[in-house]
Enzyme design. Structure first.
Site, PDB file in Angstrom:
ATOM      1  N   ARG A  85      14.828  15.083  14.453  1.00 27.25           N
ATOM      2  CA  ARG A  85      14.481  14.866  13.179  1.00 27.25           C
ATOM      3  C   ARG A  85      14.028  16.119  12.271  1.00 27.25           C
ATOM      4  NH1 ARG A  85      10.312  10.470  11.981  1.00 27.25           N
ATOM      5  NH2 ARG A  85       8.823  11.888  12.247  1.00 27.25           N
ATOM      6  N   LYS A 187      12.027  14.551   6.325  1.00 26.71           N
ATOM      7  CA  LYS A 187      10.671  14.554   6.443  1.00 26.71           C
ATOM      8  C   LYS A 187      10.432  15.895   5.456  1.00 26.71           C
ATOM      9  CE  LYS A 187       6.639  13.485   9.117  1.00 26.71           C
ATOM     10  NZ  LYS A 187       6.032  12.624   8.122  1.00 26.71           N
ATOM     11  N   GLU A 223       9.289   1.458   2.087  1.00 20.48           N
ATOM     12  CA  GLU A 223       8.139   1.808   2.982  1.00 20.48           C
ATOM     13  C   GLU A 223       6.758   2.248   2.497  1.00 20.48           C
ATOM     14  OE1 GLU A 223       8.950   5.604   5.199  1.00 20.48           O
ATOM     15  OE2 GLU A 223      10.035   6.257   3.534  1.00 20.48           O
TER      16      GLU A 223
HETATM   17  N1  PLP Z   1       7.403   6.994   6.660  1.00 26.25           N
HETATM   18  C1  PLP Z   1       6.726   8.251   6.030  1.00 26.25           C
HETATM   19  C2  PLP Z   1       6.949   8.327   4.686  1.00 26.25           C
HETATM   20  C3  PLP Z   1       5.846   8.945   6.954  1.00 26.25           C
HETATM   21  O1  PLP Z   1       5.001   9.862   6.556  1.00 26.25           O
HETATM   22  C4  PLP Z   1       5.889   8.752   8.336  1.00 26.25           C
HETATM   23  C5  PLP Z   1       5.068   9.390   9.139  1.00 26.25           C
HETATM   24  O2  PLP Z   1       5.618  10.587   9.914  1.00 26.25           O
HETATM   25  C6  PLP Z   1       6.622   7.714   8.869  1.00 26.25           C
HETATM   26  C7  PLP Z   1       7.317   6.668   7.973  1.00 26.25           C
HETATM   27  C8  PLP Z   1       6.669   7.323  10.247  1.00 26.25           C
HETATM   28  O3  PLP Z   1       7.157   8.172  11.074  1.00 26.25           O
HETATM   29  P1  PLP Z   1       7.093   8.431  12.617  1.00 26.25           P
HETATM   30  O4  PLP Z   1       6.821   6.836  13.249  1.00 26.25           O
HETATM   31  O5  PLP Z   1       8.113   8.910  12.995  1.00 26.25           O
HETATM   32  O6  PLP Z   1       5.605   9.187  12.559  1.00 26.25           O
HETATM   33  C1  COI Z   2       2.698  11.293  10.425  1.00 24.80           C
HETATM   34  O1  COI Z   2       2.579  10.024  10.631  1.00 24.80           O
HETATM   35  O2  COI Z   2       2.783  12.048  11.405  1.00 24.80           O
HETATM   36  C2  COI Z   2       3.031  11.671   9.092  1.00 24.80           C
HETATM   37  O3  COI Z   2       3.612  12.695   8.838  1.00 24.80           O
HETATM   38  C3  COI Z   2       2.328  10.928   7.970  1.00 24.80           C
HETATM   39  C4  COI Z   2       1.375  11.652   7.067  1.00 24.80           C
HETATM   40  C5  COI Z   2       1.060  11.038   5.730  1.00 24.80           C
HETATM   41  C6  COI Z   2       0.221  12.003   7.577  1.00 24.80           C
END
Ligand code: PLP
Ligand code: COI
Length: 341
Positions: A85, A187, A223
């Site tokens: 990612r 991200k 989200e």
């Molecule tokens: N959506 C947002 C805006 C986030 O910051 C995160 C955190 O990483 C997620 C979703 C969840 O992604 P992940 O499950 O890969 O941590």
């Molecule tokens: C994560 O879950 O790793 C994120 O980056 C979310 C963040 C808002 C702390």
């Protein structure tokens, strides 16, 4: 900021905060290639006043965790997915991707170097790992940088949403965090900068986070500010929004697979903010959030309560137990999900 000492942490009561740990990882890109990179005790970053990141926001980051197992060892959860990612996010902002295999090695290296700060098994805390790439090449016109830095900081954390596995309240917002065709799938810091104002308004009003709606119609759930959303229908089906402007969550991908193994017929689909009655339970899912029950969503002043404002629903609990069982190493997960440090 002073360097943290492991003996000063009250592991079960940690919040989601930054501490300056002994080691970080740092690598630099110039003349078309990344250098070897190394562990460093320098937790500051040096760059030109004209660095792209300071003006035009060339920055992409990741979030993953190191989990202490019962046998004392340490697990990562699907770090190859974070490597991939970050690669995709870097490409979206025209930054040099950091090689994916070296990403995983660097994560292991920095976790090992700070191993006394991986919280104890059963404490509810983990070591949060934040890798990021910034454009440090000098620019004044709007152009991509030609120099980059890759850095990994680590810090011990407790629950992201206060209460962890307790239901909390969420609210929609007239603001968007990402545009249709924008950078929602990546991200990148700009998405989070855009979320600071709506997020802080929500916090001031006692909500845990914002439920963003789709940027074109403002009707469908996208989200949350820091996690993806799921709902469990009254007949036990797992649903999560499908949209081109949300982050492809690794926790979501994993839960789609877990829900499938539970026979919950998981589906990524459009979820209207006006069709919340279909759900008996709802939650946030992400690395920081793990699974956090969504007790209610308030939209245009109308509050919709899901399962309960105080109790966790049985499907949410079952998904949480399986996910965290794998992450903590108590249960065997699918191949490649558990990576020993
Ligand atoms: N959506 C947002 C805006 C986030 O910051 C995160 C955190 O990483 C997620 C979703 C969840 O992604 P992940 O499950 O890969 O941590
Ligand atoms: C994560 O879950 O790793 C994120 O980056 C979310 C963040 C808002 C702390």
């Amino acid at each position: 900021m002073e360097k943290a000492k492991a003996e000063n942490f009250d592991w079960p009561n940690l919040g989601f905060n930054y501490y300056d740990l002994p080691y970080s990882f740092h690598a630099e890109y110039k003349d078309g290639k990344w250098d070897e990179g190394k562990l460093t005790s320098d937790s500051t970053i040096k760059m030109s006043e004209a660095a792209n990141v300071l003006h035009y926001g060339q920055e992409a980051f990741e979030g993953l965790k190191a989990y202490r197992r019962k046998d004392g060892g340490v697990n990562l959860f699907r770090p190859d997915m974070n490597a991939k990612r970050l690669h995709n996010s870097a490409e979206r902002l025209l930054m040099a991707p950091f090689p994916e295999d070296r990403f995983v090695e660097a994560v292991k290296m920095v976790v090992k170097a700070n191993q006394n700060f991986v919280p104890p098994y059963g404490s509810g805390a983990t070591l949060y790992i934040r890798p990021f790439i910034i454009g440090t090449g000098e620019v004044i016109g709007v152009h991509p940088a030609d120099k980059f830095q890759f850095h990994i900081l680590v810090t011990p954390v407790g629950p992201y949403y206060k209460g962890g596995m307790k239901p909390t309240e969420y609210v929609t917002s007239p603001y968007d965090r990402a545009a249709h065709g924008g950078t929602g799938q990546s991200k990148v810091s700009g998405n989070y900068a855009a979320s600071l104002l709506p997020g802080s308004l929500a916090h001031k009003n006692g909500y845990s986070d914002v439920v963003y709606l789709d940027p074109r119609l403002h009707e469908n759930i996208e989200e949350l500010g820091g996690a993806n959303f799921f709902g469990i229908t009254k007949d036990g089906k797992f649903k999560t929004p499908k949209s081109p402007s949300i982050l492809p969550s690794i926790t979501k991908k994993s839960l789609l697979q877990i829900a499938d193994s539970f026979g919950m017929e998981p589906e990524e689909t459009t979820i209207s903010i006006y069709d919340l009655d279909q759900f008996s339970e709802a939650g946030a899912m992400g690395t920081a959030a793990v699974i956090s029950p969504v007790g209610s969503i308030t939209h245009n002043g109308n509050k919709h309560v899901f399962y309960s404002e105080t109790e966790v629903g049985s499907y949410t609990q079952k998904l949480y137990d399986r996910l965290s069982g794998i992450q903590d190493g108590d249960q065997k997960g699918p191949d490649g999900w558990q990576v020993d440090v």
